[in-house]
Each structure stands twice: as structure tokens, then as C-alpha cells.
Enzyme design. Structure first.
Site, mmCIF file in Angstrom:
data_model
loop_
_atom_site.group_PDB
_atom_site.id
_atom_site.type_symbol
_atom_site.label_atom_id
_atom_site.label_comp_id
_atom_site.label_asym_id
_atom_site.label_seq_id
_atom_site.Cartn_x
_atom_site.Cartn_y
_atom_site.Cartn_z
ATOM 1 N N LYS A 146 3.020 -6.682 -3.933
ATOM 2 C CA LYS A 146 4.413 -7.089 -4.061
ATOM 3 C C LYS A 146 4.982 -7.535 -2.722
ATOM 4 C CE LYS A 146 8.312 -7.550 -6.148
ATOM 5 N NZ LYS A 146 8.402 -8.848 -6.816
ATOM 6 N N CYS A 158 0.847 -1.192 0.000
ATOM 7 C CA CYS A 158 0.000 0.000 0.000
ATOM 8 C C CYS A 158 0.886 1.247 0.000
ATOM 9 C CB CYS A 158 -0.921 0.119 1.186
ATOM 10 S SG CYS A 158 -1.470 -1.417 1.835
HETATM 11 N N1 GLU Z 1 -6.944 -1.690 6.331
HETATM 12 C C1 GLU Z 1 -7.119 -0.682 5.346
HETATM 13 C C2 GLU Z 1 -8.131 -1.063 4.274
HETATM 14 O O1 GLU Z 1 -8.535 -2.170 4.145
HETATM 15 C C3 GLU Z 1 -5.830 -0.227 4.711
HETATM 16 C C4 GLU Z 1 -5.228 -1.280 3.862
HETATM 17 C C5 GLU Z 1 -3.966 -0.757 3.238
HETATM 18 O O2 GLU Z 1 -2.942 -0.739 3.953
HETATM 19 O O3 GLU Z 1 -4.023 -0.368 2.058
HETATM 20 O O4 GLU Z 1 -8.548 -0.249 3.533
#
Ligand code: GLU
Length: 594
Positions: free
Chosen positions: A589, A11
């Protein structure tokens, strides 16, 4: 030799505050540089000169044109890898607080989200299914008590549990505040602006150096007219790393990165051959241990298995085993005091590997990291680092990093056992080059991919130390083309799996170097007699049956050549099935969530 890569995390978070910039070029382009970390959806919130900002959220890959000609003086952006809630626009980040004043992007998992929802914000109406939105509401709730965004973020962030990082934009003032716990956020300065990102790749081309925001220290980047004093101080005081040049992501052909990375493998092997000294310190640690536990996740776990098999075959009295990193947290007793854990990881950020290292530390084990990303979390946690030297890998499907791991594994084993086998890495590099340039290989792989692309399932069969090569080939085929492929030990075939065989069922058989192919040849006959289409890699292909001969992929028994051909089969099958293997569904990744 020192290798300096950018750290990475699944992310992407990006933030900018300062002089007016074009949203597409200055915010969305850097966001795109991170999308290979998580790419199911993305979003951005920004404010401009006259506060005429906007929030954009979309499913799919970052579309730089989505912001039109918009300009911004403060912006936060996100690429998501969903953990809570489906992949949809309403679950994409940024999330807004109840009044829409706060926009928030978040990486990680809020482990106590249910408790906070019921105990702290019972009446709050959520617009998404994410854990992240709750944090936006918490910040905005705190903001009612004092108008200081930094302290609102600090008190909200202190309530959440887990591994998390966030960036918050006050849409009223353009102030941006960031906080992180066990996830890196990098901060840099460019003319008249501060920039943050979870990945140095996103800072490349914008800032020259960057520092890491310390854990649990909440930092305000300030507002467009007044950059944050704390952030500026941090830039002066903290240790800065050089931000490497990083070619901007171009939207290439599907599989372009995977194809390029497969082709780099001869060079990767040569780099490893030339830097054998990097493995020596680790080998000294290994020779003092009673047992070695090799670990990793996915392809790295296959490299761990491969290395363990080599060590067992060397039979020098040093016991070894391979255990997936994800098993070790739940089963710490699998590590004994006095063991050495050797952790293979491309990114150095994989949560399961970090947990496995913590378990090893608790159990008084020595830890060695075989890591591609210097400066990564794992590199900082271990007693000795063996750099992988594979170079940045962008395709989500691991290719050159896995091959590099098996080569470094070979070097480690050779250094421990005093064998010279790793001298052959140079030779293996030449074999890879030959295989890459060979038209016959290409057309055979194409024919196999044609066959696989119309099937539901395939088997990859190998025995002994070659099983991890088969497991890796099967994993690549699954990840890249969503075709079910299973690796099976030669000797286990007739004890169950052979029930799958029907007419034309594709079976890829991997024969090792040496004379140990008789069982595999028998297996080829048994499979072919039941209608299987047998494809053979390695020496000693059975000559009697036409369909076996037609299916000869290579006569090389080299695990390096076979690993690479497995990758090529996966790539070609993916493309025929309309999948971009650089970005397969549901993957990221580097998986930094548990
Ligand atoms: N837990 C969050 C979600 O599901 C963030 C996930 C992430 O790190 O992109 O949106």
C-alpha cells in the site's frame, strides 16, 4: 477541522510482552490488520510461560489458525514486502541468530549489508537471502560479549545504514528490544503488557493511546515478569496519540475493500467541498511563488499531473510542472530556488516523496503536502499541510485517495486563480452517485471487462489535461488485473502506437467536457478502421459506427466520473481474471523503501 489518521509504513512489525495471551487472537489478528502494507509472507516468534515457544513462518496471507491454541507471554510478528531475497518461507521473518537465541523482525533495507557481511561477519552462514538476517547475527554476536540484549541491539543497530526498524526477542528470557531509524514504531500499554507496532491499526482495540519510539533510541520492553522501565517512562513522557477504532480485517470477498472505497467517493468529494478552507493557507503560499512543481508517486503522481495541467490551463502566469517524486533525488536541479513543491501522498510515508521534500528543502523551495494521514512523516516535514480527508484506504489499489487528490488539486488551483470551479464538487458528487447506481453503466462496464479479461493489452486514449485520467485508468487496469494497458495522447496515436492495433484490440477513448472532441472522434475512426474495439467515455461519441455506439461507457466528460469508471473497469477485469485487487502481487500500500 482536524483529521487524525493512523500513520502507516510498508511491512508490519508487531510485538507483545506481558500477561499470557492467545497467539492467534492477540498476536496474529493485529498482524493481519497490517498485512495490507506488505503481504507476501509473514511470521511470528513467541515464548510462553514455560518457554515452550515456537517460530512460525509462512508464505501468503496471515493465517490466524496457524498457531493453534498456543499461548505466549512475549512475541514478535512481521508481515513482509520482500526487498532482499525471494518470497519464501526461509526469507520470511523472524530471522534467528546463529544459536537461535535471538529472533528478529525487521522493516527497511540495510544499505551496507554487503560490506557488513564481508567485513564484520565473514564466516557467518546465512540461512536466508535477506539483509535482515545479518542483523540477527550481529545482535547475537554482540550478546556473547555482554549478556545485555538492549546494548547488543544498540551496538548492532548502530552499524547498519539506511531506513530501518527492528524488534528483537530474546527467546531465553522473553525480553523484547526495539529500535528505529526514520521508520515509526508505536508503543502502547494495556493491562499487564506492553505492545509495539509499526502501524496504529495493529494497536487498535488493544491499547487506547500510543507514543512513537524516538529515532535511534533503543528501548527494552522488558520481560513478561518485569516490564521495561525505559518503555514505561517513554509512555509517561512522550506525546501520546489516541489510537482510533479500526475494524479488524475480515477476510472479505476479493476486491471488497476496493469496491467499498469506490462507492465512498461521492462522500469524499462532499467532505472536500465542505472543507475548502483547508486549502487556503497553501494557496496563499502558492500565490507568492514563481513556479509550482507538483509531485507524487503512482496514482498520486497522476493527480499531481492533473493539477499541473489545470494550473497551466488557467494561464494566470504561474508556471507549473509535474515531476515524479522518484526523479527528484537523482535530478535535484529540476527544482529551483523560489519554487514551491506540492507533494501528493496518501500515506505520508512514501520514501521517494520524503526524498523529494529533502531535495526541495536543500534547494530553498517551499513545500506543501497534500496528505491523507495526519501525523505522518510528510505532514511533519512541510510548510503547510492540506489534509486529503479521504478517510482510511485499505485496498492496495488507490481509488478514493486519488479522486480526493484531484479534487484538492482543483481547489488549490481555484484558490490561486480566484476561479469558482470547485463549487462544482458538490455537483460532481451527485454525478458519481448517479453513475454508481446506474444499471446501464454497470452492464457496459461488465461487457468491457469481459472483453479485456481475454486480451493481452489495451489502450486508453486521451488528450490535453485529460491525459492523467487515462494514465490512471491504465495503471489501475495493470495493477488490478496484470493486463498490460497503455495510456496514449490522442495526437500521438498515429505516430507509432497504432501499430499495435489488430482485430478486436480494446481502446478506451476519454473525451473531456466542452467541444474539444473532434481529434478524438477522428482517432476513433482511425482505430475502428483497423479493427479496434472502441469504447468511448464522454460527450460526442461518434454515432456512425455501431461498434463505437456499443462501446459507449458514459456520456459524461467529468474527470471524476471517468476516473471512477476506470476504477470500476479495473475492478471487474481483475475479478474476471482471478486477481484480488485489494492485494495484487508484488505491491504494497505504501512504499517506504527506495
Ligand atoms: N529487507 C527486508 C527483507 O527483504 C525487510 C523488508 C520489509 O521491510 O519487510 O526481508
Amino acid at each position: 477541522m482536524r483529521w487524525q489518521w493512523w500513520g502507516c509504513v510498508v511491512c508490519g512489525i508487531f510485538g507483545y510482552v506481558g500477561e499470557s495471551v492467545h497467539v492467534g487472537a492477540a498476536i496474529l489478528e493485529p498482524l493481519r490488520a497490517m498485512e495490507y502494507r506488505g503481504y507476501d509472507s509473514w511470521g511470528v516468534a513467541y515464548t510462553g510461560d514455560r518457554n515452550e515457544g515456537a517460530v512460525i513462518r509462512r508464505v501468503g496471507r496471515v493465517a490466524v489458525e496457524a498457531a493453534g491454541d498456543a499461548e505466549a507471554r512475549a512475541a514478535i510478528g512481521h508481515t513482509r514486502w520482500a526487498t532482499h531475497g525471494d518470497v519464501s518461507e526461509r526469507n520470511a521473518h523472524p530471522h534467528l541468530g546463529a544459536n537461535g537465541r535471538i529472533a528478529l523482525v525487521h522493516n527497511g533495507i540495510i544499505e551496507n549489508v554487503d560490506q557488513l557481511r564481508t567485513q564484520v561477519l565473514p564466516a557467518c552462514r546465512m540461512r536466508s537471502d535477506t539483509d535482515s538476517e545479518l542483523l540477527a547475527h550481529l545482535v547475537e554476536r554482540r550478546l556473547r560479549e555482554s549478556d545485555d540484549v538492549r546494548s547488543a541491539v544498540a551496538s548492532a543497530f548502530a552499524l547498519i545504514e539506511g531506513t530501518n526498524a527492528c524488534a528483537v526477542l530474546d527467546r531465553a528470557t522473553g525480553e523484547i528490544v526495539v529500535a528505529a531509524h526514520r521508520l515509526p514504531i508505536r508503543l502502547g500499554k494495556t493491562r499487564g503488557a506492553l505492545v509495539i507496532a509499526s502501524d496504529l491499526a495493529a494497536l487498535s482495540g488493544t491499547v487506547e493511546t500510543a507514543v512513537v519510539v524516538p529515532d535511534d533510541v533503543v528501548v527494552s520492553l522488558g520481560t513478561p515478569d518485569r516490564l521495561g522501565v525505559d518503555a514505561l517512562q517513554l509512555l509517561d513522557l512522550a506525546e501520546a496519540v489516541q489510537v482510533p477504532g479500526f475494524a479488524r480485517t475480515t477476510r472479505g470477498e476479493p476486491g471488497a475493500s476496493m469496491r467499498a472505497e469506490i462507492a465512498e467517493q461521492p462522500d469524499v468529494l462532499r467532505r472536500i467541498a465542505a472543507s475548502g478552507d483547508l486549502a487556503r493557507h497553501a494557496a496563499r503560499l502558492l500565490s507568492r511563488t514563481s513556479r509550482v512543481v507538483f509531485t507524487g508517486c503512482g496514482s498520486a503522481y497522476h493527480a499531481a499531473m492533473f493539477t499541473s495541467e489545470l494550473l497551466q490551463e488557467a494561464a494566470n502566469g504561474l508556471a507549473s510542472t509535474a515531476i515524479p517524486a522518484s526523479e527528484l533525488l537523482a535530478r535535484p536541479a529540476l527544482i529551483h530556488s523560489g519554487d514551491t513543491l506540492v507533494a501528493f501522498t496518501q500515506s505520508g510515508e512514501t520514501a521517494d516523496v520524503i526524498d523529494a521534500i529533502a531535495v526541495a528543502r536543500d534547494r530553498d523551495a517551499t513545500v506543501i503536502g497534500v496528505v491523507n494521514m495526519e501525523g505522518s512523516t510528510v505532514a511533519g516535514l512541510v510548510d503547510a499541510v492540506v489534509p486529503l480527508c479521504a478517510g482510511p484506504e485499505r485496498s492496495v489499489l488507490a481509488t478514493k485517495s486519488c479522486l480526493a487528490m484531484i479534487a484538492r488539486g482543483r481547489q488549490l488551483v481555484d484558490a490561486v486563480t480566484g476561479s469558482q470551479a470547485c463549487r462544482t464538487l458538490e455537483h460532481e458528487a451527485c454525478r458519481l452517485e448517479t453513475a454508481l447506481g446506474c444499471e446501464t453503466h454497470r452492464s457496459r462496464i461488465g461487457a468491457l471487462a469481459d472483453h479485456l479479461s481475454g486480451r493481452q493489452s489495451a489502450l486508453v486514449v486521451a488528450g490535453g489535461a485529460h491525459l492523467p485520467v487515462a494514465l490512471e485508468a491504465a495503471l489501475k487496469i495493470k495493477e488490478g488485473s496484470y493486463l498490460h494497458a497503455e495510456a496514449v495522447r490522442t495526437g500521438e496515436l498515429k505516430h507509432g502506437v497504432i501499430a499495435l492495433i489488430d482485430d478486436g484490440y480494446p481502446c478506451i477513448l476519454l473525451a473531456p467536457e466542452g467541444n474539444q472532441v473532434s481529434r478524438l472522434r477522428i482517432a476513433a475512426d482511425e482505430l475502428a478502421s483497423r479493427g479496434a474495439a472502441v469504447y468511448w467515455m464522454g460527450p460526442g461519441a461518434p454515432a456512425a459506427r455501431d461498434h463505437v455506439q456499443h462501446g459507449l461507457l458514459t456520456d459524461s466528460g467529468s474527470p471524476y466520473v471517468q476516473t471512477m469508471l476506470g476504477q470500476m473497469v479495473a475492478l471487474e477485469t481483475a475479478l474476471r481474471r482471478g486477481v484480488d485487487p485489494d492485494f495484487p502481487r508484488n505491491l504494497a500500500k505504501s512504499v517506504t523503501v527506495r
